[in-house]
Write a protein that holds these residues in place. Structure first.
Motif, PDB file in Angstrom:
ATOM      1  N   ALA A   1      35.039  33.384  42.372  1.00  0.00           N
ATOM      2  CA  ALA A   1      36.001  33.898  43.062  1.00  0.00           C
ATOM      3  C   ALA A   1      36.366  35.248  42.917  1.00  0.00           C
ATOM      4  CB  ALA A   1      37.236  32.883  42.365  1.00  0.00           C
ATOM      5  N   VAL A   2      35.807  35.945  41.904  1.00  0.00           N
ATOM      6  CA  VAL A   2      35.994  37.309  41.713  1.00  0.00           C
ATOM      7  C   VAL A   2      35.243  38.098  42.744  1.00  0.00           C
ATOM      8  CG1 VAL A   2      35.504  39.447  40.149  1.00  0.00           C
ATOM      9  CG2 VAL A   2      36.121  37.181  39.270  1.00  0.00           C
ATOM     10  N   GLU A   3      34.261  37.582  43.053  1.00  0.00           N
ATOM     11  CA  GLU A   3      33.514  38.355  44.264  1.00  0.00           C
ATOM     12  C   GLU A   3      34.278  37.975  45.708  1.00  0.00           C
ATOM     13  OE1 GLU A   3      31.555  40.545  44.855  1.00  0.00           O
ATOM     14  OE2 GLU A   3      30.153  40.134  46.884  1.00  0.00           O
ATOM     15  N   LEU A   4      34.831  36.899  45.658  1.00  0.00           N
ATOM     16  CA  LEU A   4      35.311  36.577  46.884  1.00  0.00           C
ATOM     17  C   LEU A   4      36.719  37.291  47.209  1.00  0.00           C
ATOM     18  CD1 LEU A   4      35.954  34.681  49.576  1.00  0.00           C
ATOM     19  CD2 LEU A   4      37.163  32.949  47.911  1.00  0.00           C
ATOM     20  N   LEU A   5      37.430  37.536  45.933  1.00  0.00           N
ATOM     21  CA  LEU A   5      38.534  38.301  45.867  1.00  0.00           C
ATOM     22  C   LEU A   5      38.460  39.755  46.445  1.00  0.00           C
ATOM     23  CD1 LEU A   5      41.417  39.127  45.284  1.00  0.00           C
ATOM     24  CD2 LEU A   5      40.630  39.369  42.755  1.00  0.00           C
ATOM     25  N   ARG A   6      37.205  40.362  45.977  1.00  0.00           N
ATOM     26  CA  ARG A   6      36.639  41.630  46.389  1.00  0.00           C
ATOM     27  C   ARG A   6      36.392  41.766  47.726  1.00  0.00           C
ATOM     28  NH1 ARG A   6      32.809  44.855  47.181  1.00  0.00           N
ATOM     29  NH2 ARG A   6      31.216  43.148  47.276  1.00  0.00           N
ATOM     30  N   LEU A   7      35.945  40.511  48.321  1.00  0.00           N
ATOM     31  CA  LEU A   7      35.403  40.778  49.849  1.00  0.00           C
ATOM     32  C   LEU A   7      36.748  40.735  50.594  1.00  0.00           C
ATOM     33  CD1 LEU A   7      32.285  38.413  49.819  1.00  0.00           C
ATOM     34  CD2 LEU A   7      32.530  40.851  49.981  1.00  0.00           C
ATOM     35  N   LEU A   8      37.818  39.789  49.991  1.00  0.00           N
ATOM     36  CA  LEU A   8      39.153  39.833  50.915  1.00  0.00           C
ATOM     37  C   LEU A   8      39.750  41.122  50.854  1.00  0.00           C
ATOM     38  CD1 LEU A   8      40.149  36.360  49.388  1.00  0.00           C
ATOM     39  CD2 LEU A   8      39.610  36.803  51.847  1.00  0.00           C
ATOM     40  N   VAL A   9      39.738  41.816  49.722  1.00  0.00           N
ATOM     41  CA  VAL A   9      40.505  42.974  49.546  1.00  0.00           C
ATOM     42  C   VAL A   9      39.911  44.024  50.461  1.00  0.00           C
ATOM     43  CG1 VAL A   9      41.092  44.902  47.869  1.00  0.00           C
ATOM     44  CG2 VAL A   9      41.547  42.342  47.248  1.00  0.00           C
ATOM     45  N   LYS A  10      38.433  44.100  50.216  1.00  0.00           N
ATOM     46  CA  LYS A  10      37.621  44.799  51.004  1.00  0.00           C
ATOM     47  C   LYS A  10      37.850  44.739  52.673  1.00  0.00           C
ATOM     48  CE  LYS A  10      32.960  46.578  51.914  1.00  0.00           C
ATOM     49  NZ  LYS A  10      31.722  45.856  51.951  1.00  0.00           N
ATOM     50  N   SER A  11      38.267  43.597  53.154  1.00  0.00           N
ATOM     51  CA  SER A  11      38.538  43.395  54.425  1.00  0.00           C
ATOM     52  C   SER A  11      40.010  43.607  54.914  1.00  0.00           C
ATOM     53  CB  SER A  11      38.253  41.773  54.738  1.00  0.00           C
ATOM     54  OG  SER A  11      37.021  41.429  54.468  1.00  0.00           O
ATOM     55  N   GLY A  12      40.899  44.050  53.955  1.00  0.00           N
ATOM     56  CA  GLY A  12      42.147  44.691  54.482  1.00  0.00           C
ATOM     57  C   GLY A  12      43.148  43.677  53.940  1.00  0.00           C
ATOM     58  N   ALA A  13      42.983  42.574  53.224  1.00  0.00           N
ATOM     59  CA  ALA A  13      43.904  41.463  53.150  1.00  0.00           C
ATOM     60  C   ALA A  13      44.653  41.817  51.868  1.00  0.00           C
ATOM     61  CB  ALA A  13      43.272  39.931  52.996  1.00  0.00           C
ATOM     62  N   SER A  14      45.918  41.362  51.978  1.00  0.00           N
ATOM     63  CA  SER A  14      46.645  41.561  50.641  1.00  0.00           C
ATOM     64  C   SER A  14      46.524  40.195  49.721  1.00  0.00           C
ATOM     65  CB  SER A  14      48.096  41.897  50.742  1.00  0.00           C
ATOM     66  OG  SER A  14      49.156  41.456  49.864  1.00  0.00           O
ATOM     67  N   VAL A  15      45.895  40.395  48.485  1.00  0.00           N
ATOM     68  CA  VAL A  15      45.666  39.011  47.822  1.00  0.00           C
ATOM     69  C   VAL A  15      46.400  38.755  46.719  1.00  0.00           C
ATOM     70  CG1 VAL A  15      43.831  37.393  47.053  1.00  0.00           C
ATOM     71  CG2 VAL A  15      43.294  39.193  48.778  1.00  0.00           C
ATOM     72  N   HIS A  16      47.041  37.467  46.684  1.00  0.00           N
ATOM     73  CA  HIS A  16      47.694  37.126  45.332  1.00  0.00           C
ATOM     74  C   HIS A  16      47.252  35.938  44.875  1.00  0.00           C
ATOM     75  CE1 HIS A  16      51.445  39.470  46.349  1.00  0.00           C
ATOM     76  NE2 HIS A  16      51.010  39.232  47.573  1.00  0.00           N
ATOM     77  N   VAL A  17      46.983  36.037  43.495  1.00  0.00           N
ATOM     78  CA  VAL A  17      46.097  34.922  42.722  1.00  0.00           C
ATOM     79  C   VAL A  17      47.096  33.977  42.212  1.00  0.00           C
ATOM     80  CG1 VAL A  17      44.108  34.404  41.405  1.00  0.00           C
ATOM     81  CG2 VAL A  17      43.884  36.396  42.973  1.00  0.00           C
ATOM     82  N   ILE A  18      46.632  32.764  42.273  1.00  0.00           N
ATOM     83  CA  ILE A  18      47.102  31.859  41.306  1.00  0.00           C
ATOM     84  C   ILE A  18      45.971  31.030  40.535  1.00  0.00           C
ATOM     85  CG2 ILE A  18      48.574  29.574  41.100  1.00  0.00           C
ATOM     86  CD1 ILE A  18      49.818  30.214  43.810  1.00  0.00           C
ATOM     87  N   MET A  19      46.102  31.086  39.162  1.00  0.00           N
ATOM     88  CA  MET A  19      45.072  30.321  38.507  1.00  0.00           C
ATOM     89  C   MET A  19      45.590  29.147  37.932  1.00  0.00           C
ATOM     90  SD  MET A  19      43.274  33.663  36.778  1.00  0.00           S
ATOM     91  CE  MET A  19      41.652  32.759  36.248  1.00  0.00           C
ATOM     92  N   THR A  20      44.871  28.108  37.807  1.00  0.00           N
ATOM     93  CA  THR A  20      45.316  26.985  36.880  1.00  0.00           C
ATOM     94  C   THR A  20      44.997  27.343  35.261  1.00  0.00           C
ATOM     95  OG1 THR A  20      42.928  25.822  36.965  1.00  0.00           O
ATOM     96  CG2 THR A  20      44.807  25.209  38.723  1.00  0.00           C
ATOM     97  N   SER A  21      45.463  26.667  34.394  1.00  0.00           N
ATOM     98  CA  SER A  21      45.388  27.172  32.893  1.00  0.00           C
ATOM     99  C   SER A  21      43.781  26.936  32.877  1.00  0.00           C
ATOM    100  CB  SER A  21      46.336  26.392  32.118  1.00  0.00           C
ATOM    101  OG  SER A  21      45.938  24.816  32.022  1.00  0.00           O
ATOM    102  N   SER A  22      43.204  25.971  33.342  1.00  0.00           N
ATOM    103  CA  SER A  22      41.544  25.689  33.001  1.00  0.00           C
ATOM    104  C   SER A  22      40.986  26.783  33.529  1.00  0.00           C
ATOM    105  CB  SER A  22      41.375  24.454  33.849  1.00  0.00           C
ATOM    106  OG  SER A  22      42.132  23.256  33.523  1.00  0.00           O
ATOM    107  N   ALA A  23      41.394  27.565  34.945  1.00  0.00           N
ATOM    108  CA  ALA A  23      40.561  28.567  35.180  1.00  0.00           C
ATOM    109  C   ALA A  23      40.602  29.664  34.298  1.00  0.00           C
ATOM    110  CB  ALA A  23      41.204  28.826  36.752  1.00  0.00           C
ATOM    111  N   THR A  24      41.562  29.797  33.850  1.00  0.00           N
ATOM    112  CA  THR A  24      41.782  31.081  32.679  1.00  0.00           C
ATOM    113  C   THR A  24      40.767  30.863  31.595  1.00  0.00           C
ATOM    114  OG1 THR A  24      43.763  29.915  31.471  1.00  0.00           O
ATOM    115  CG2 THR A  24      44.296  31.178  33.291  1.00  0.00           C
TER     116      THR A  24
END
Ligand code: PMT
Length: 397
Positions: free
Chosen positions: A20-43
């Motif tokens: 998901a870190v790589e996905l976030l990087r690609l989304l940001v590179k495409s010009g999107a403003s991204v807000h991340v919500i993580m579940t406690s297990s994800a952390t």
């Protein structure tokens, strides 16, 4: 398509959380403003700091966080989002969503949004086949939730089978598709891309610098806009775009037979491939030995695939070619438009900086049958692809 969009990326607790870190990087590179919500297990898998640093926005982890709730409440996130992406989505998350359970920030926010929700599941193969999971997924699909289906492969749990999260670049394709107008729906589009290789002997070949980026961008954009897309590709190092039928061809002859046999069934054909005009008259079976004197390779002309398509063009079919020029751009491209019976030609001066082969951008000029031409500024190949498809729609009105 993603430029200026607000995307909420939900990350749940699976080993694929690192992707998901790589996905976030690609989304940001495409010009999107991204807000991340993580579940406690994800952390437990990746720290919020990683997502916060890459997104440039605070990461949301708990529904009762006083600071983030005051600054940007979860309902506000749900309202502002153009798209939700849940990647990876565990069986647990999907089960909760399918059954209306909103017991943490992510499930609460997803249930509160009116934006499209794209779910990228990742789980053990047996969980993915479990009938309760299948019912949950089917239910969500029926209610309009979108899925970026997992693929088969070696899973972190040691099993092999379907359950591996789709690669981030392909989830990005699905995100583009989720946000696109489906104005090409109902159209069958054939795109060619990449170079061809003409073999001299088992170790050497003649080719050119085409990376395939221009053609792949067109195929991706056409699919995102609802078209049924087939991509005939020369040898490139790009991964296949999501949802596109890929046909591989190495030589010009292979590309010709791949294209000509299926061309009749397409409404639109866009030829971005850089097909070699010549091939060696003979392909040596063994590696040619080095001699002291000079050597020459006899070349013969390859068939011009686009010219052949122009001759067999049926009524209602739109034929778009490219012209790669280094001089007299307009004159040479206009001559190709005429000679190959095209509806439009995309002329690019491949000697200009930022244009043509093996770069992320292009500078193109569209030339039409009535002599009109339009020049576009330096744009990304993704944007050029969208502009070409816009013109195709106008030509077909
Ligand atoms: O792949 P990239 O790195 O992203 O680079 C993009 C690109 C420069 C390859 C692309 O923008 C481009 O210009 N593609 C066409 C390259 C080319 O072969 O141009 P041409 O002017 O030689 O050919 C004219 C047209 O005839 C092209 O549509 C070509 O696909 C077609 N052709 C050419 C020769 C041949 N034997 N058969 C053909 O069908």
């Amino acid at each position: 398509m993603l430029n200026g969009k607000t995307i909420v990326l939900g990350v749940t607790g699976g080993i694929a959380a690192y992707k998901a870190v790589e996905l976030l990087r690609l989304l940001v590179k495409s010009g999107a403003s991204v807000h991340v919500i993580m579940t406690s297990s994800a952390t437990e898998f990746v720290t919020p700091l990683t997502f916060q640093t890459l997104s440039g926005n605070p990461v949301h982890t708990g529904i009762f966080n006083l600071v983030t709730e005051q600054e940007i409440g979860h309902i506000s996130l749900a309202d502002r989002a153009d798209l939700f992406i849940i990647a990876p989505a565990t069986a647990n998350f999907i089960g909760k969503l399918a059954n209306g359970i909103a017991d943490d920030l992510l499930t609460t926010t997803v249930m509160a949004t009116k934006a499209p929700v794209l779910i990228a599941p990742a789980m053990n193969v047996n969980m993915h086949e479990n009938l309760i999971y299948r019912e949950n997924e089917e239910k969500l699909r029926r209610h309009g939730y979108l899925f970026a289906d997992p693929v088969s492969g070696y899973l972190a749990c040691g099993w092999e089978g379907k359950g591996k999260m789709l690669e981030p670049a392909l989830i990005l394709d699905e995100a583009r598709s989720a946000l696109s107008l489906k104005d090409l729906k109902g159209l069958k589009i054939l795109v060619t891309a990449g170079p061809t290789r003409e073999e001299i002997d088992p170790v050497r070949y003649i080719s050119n610098h085409s990376s395939g980026r221009m053609g792949y961008a067109i195929a991706r954009a056409a699919r995102a806009r609802g078209a049924e897309v087939t991509l005939v590709s020369g040898p490139v190092s790009l991964g296949p775009p999501s949802g596109v039928e890929l046909v591989n061809a190495v030589s010009a002859e292979e590309m010709r037979s791949a294209v000509i046999t299926i061309a009749g069934k397409f409404d639109v054909i866009i030829k971005a491939a850089a097909v070699a005009d010549y091939r060696p008259a003979h392909r040596e079976v063994q590696k040619i030995k080095k001699h002291c004197g000079e050597e020459s390779v006899e070349l013969v002309k390859n068939c011009d695939i686009l010219a052949e398509l122009g001759k067999m063009k049926r009524s209602g079919q739109t034929l778009v070619g490219f012209a790669a020029e280094t001089e007299n751009l307009l004159k040479n491209a206009a001559a190709k438009l005429e000679a190959k019976n095209l509806d439009m030609i995309v002329a690019n001066d491949v000697s200009a900086e930022g244009a043509g082969f093996n770069v992320e951008t292009n500078i193109v000029r569209f030339i039409y049958r009535d002599g009109r031409s339009e020049e576009l500024p330096l744009l990304t190949k993704e944007t050029v692809a969208g502009e070409i498809l816009d013109r195709v729609l106008i030509l077909r009105r």
